[in-house]
Design an enzyme around this catalytic site. Sequence first.
Site, PDB file in Angstrom:
ATOM      1  N   ASP A  27       6.116   3.444 -26.634  1.00 25.25           N
ATOM      2  CA  ASP A  27       6.644   3.770 -25.698  1.00 25.25           C
ATOM      3  C   ASP A  27       8.441   4.068 -25.864  1.00 25.25           C
ATOM      4  O   ASP A  27       8.870   2.938 -25.767  1.00 25.25           O
ATOM      5  CB  ASP A  27       6.501   3.885 -24.476  1.00 25.25           C
ATOM      6  CG  ASP A  27       6.331   4.468 -23.737  1.00 25.25           C
ATOM      7  OD1 ASP A  27       7.204   5.941 -23.422  1.00 25.25           O
ATOM      8  OD2 ASP A  27       5.413   4.627 -21.938  1.00 25.25           O
ATOM      9  N   ASP A 121       6.776  10.876 -26.186  1.00 22.46           N
ATOM     10  CA  ASP A 121       7.593   9.806 -25.724  1.00 22.46           C
ATOM     11  C   ASP A 121       6.501   8.780 -26.310  1.00 22.46           C
ATOM     12  O   ASP A 121       6.724   8.036 -26.851  1.00 22.46           O
ATOM     13  CB  ASP A 121       8.232  10.360 -24.884  1.00 22.46           C
ATOM     14  CG  ASP A 121       7.307   9.831 -23.360  1.00 22.46           C
ATOM     15  OD1 ASP A 121       6.374   9.762 -24.066  1.00 22.46           O
ATOM     16  OD2 ASP A 121       8.158   9.286 -22.649  1.00 22.46           O
ATOM     17  N   GLU A 122       4.842   9.003 -27.305  1.00 23.58           N
ATOM     18  CA  GLU A 122       4.742   7.923 -26.438  1.00 23.58           C
ATOM     19  C   GLU A 122       3.754   7.808 -28.445  1.00 23.58           C
ATOM     20  O   GLU A 122       2.962   9.361 -28.647  1.00 23.58           O
ATOM     21  CB  GLU A 122       3.853   7.612 -25.545  1.00 23.58           C
ATOM     22  CG  GLU A 122       3.155   8.301 -25.256  1.00 23.58           C
ATOM     23  CD  GLU A 122       3.067   7.914 -23.414  1.00 23.58           C
ATOM     24  OE1 GLU A 122       2.185   6.553 -23.648  1.00 23.58           O
ATOM     25  OE2 GLU A 122       2.132   8.436 -22.729  1.00 23.58           O
TER      26      GLU A 122
END
Length: 426
Positions: A27, A121-122
């Site tokens: 993350d 974002d992860e």
Amino acid sequence: MGRQDGSDRTVSNDAVDDSTATLLHIDLDAFFASVELLDHPELVDRPVIVGHRSGRSVVTAANYVARRYGVNSAMPMALALRRCPAAVVLEPHMSRYKEYSGRVMRIFGDFTPLVEQLGIDEAFLDVAGARRLHGSPAEIGAQIRARVVAETGLTCSVGAASTKFVAKMASGRAKPNGLLVVPADETLAFLHPLPVGALWGVGATTQQTLVGQGLRTIGDLAATPLAVLQKSVGEASGRKLYELAWGRDPRVVTVEREEKSVGHEITFEHDVTDVARLRSELLRQSDAVAARLRRAGLVGRCVVLKLRYADFSTVTRSRTLAEPTDVGRRIYEEAAASFGVLAARGIRVRLIGVRVEQLSDGDGAGVALWDPDDDWRGAERAVDTLTARFGRGTVRPASLLEPIAREPGTREPAPRTSDQPKPDRG
């Protein structure tokens, strides 16, 4: 989980046995704010908020310095600035976030082809087959973190475990810029001291119910008989929580098709302030989106709410599900939860929309840990059958039976697809 300000950060030492922790959750840290700070290095040690400064705007993201003042994403901007008057507000740049996301995801792909992107974002990575080439899971995590910093200037946090949900919890505990390994035989020791609210899928209402019964930690929940849990939170949810509390999660990393979305939205000619009317519109759109997913044989993991305010500023808020869905009721509940935060202080809405992202084939979504929506799914498929036979509108949710008077000039665009990224929560 945690305060999201880094104050409860936990990382692994070099001696940890990571041989069983082959599932990584990675993350990016405070992603939107961190991207903006690449252009403003002088602000790194100051509280920074990403969003628009208008009175009715909300916080898109905040760096860790601002979070220590109680500033979080989805908070009204006016409240955020009262909590942290010294904060610097920077405008968001979605195109930049997508660019950096692509660069980071390509780095992940250099280590393993088994990358399941959860959002902008992860991602989950399965590195079991990469150990001979790149080293142990912890070494792979360290190499990825080093490359992300060197090639983008951003930091990320890595959780390594034997199951997906424990890996995700571990990455949260490692924030910011850390790596936490949870070996398989230490899973329960890691889980059981944590608060019940840390479990994936436990919202505020469920947490309140559990705490009200004296179940404050995951260990308390694990020690509770399954029948008691099911009586408290429902059969499906009780089974889910019981399995998670014992660290059981059979899901594997799934490489999905190129991300698209299915969505509906409506633009009002005049601003709408009636929260009941807006919720009713969310329900109608959620049912329509779900019907389209079922017709296409798709399920989606991420539910996105879109609002455009009277000043024409636009915000999106997303919620990622533990399991992908094609159920309108589930889509509505997730969208309504996001809406409840944004509507808490009163809003004037020009556009409202719901979409589902991170699509995959409904028949190939992998092993489900639980199915809390089985009853709703059956009912909605029965509605599909009636709709196919008698036409749209034959059966609708009871809350939609009373017509809502539309203001003059209301128009509804045709459903469309979109790949707009979710807001930053890292």
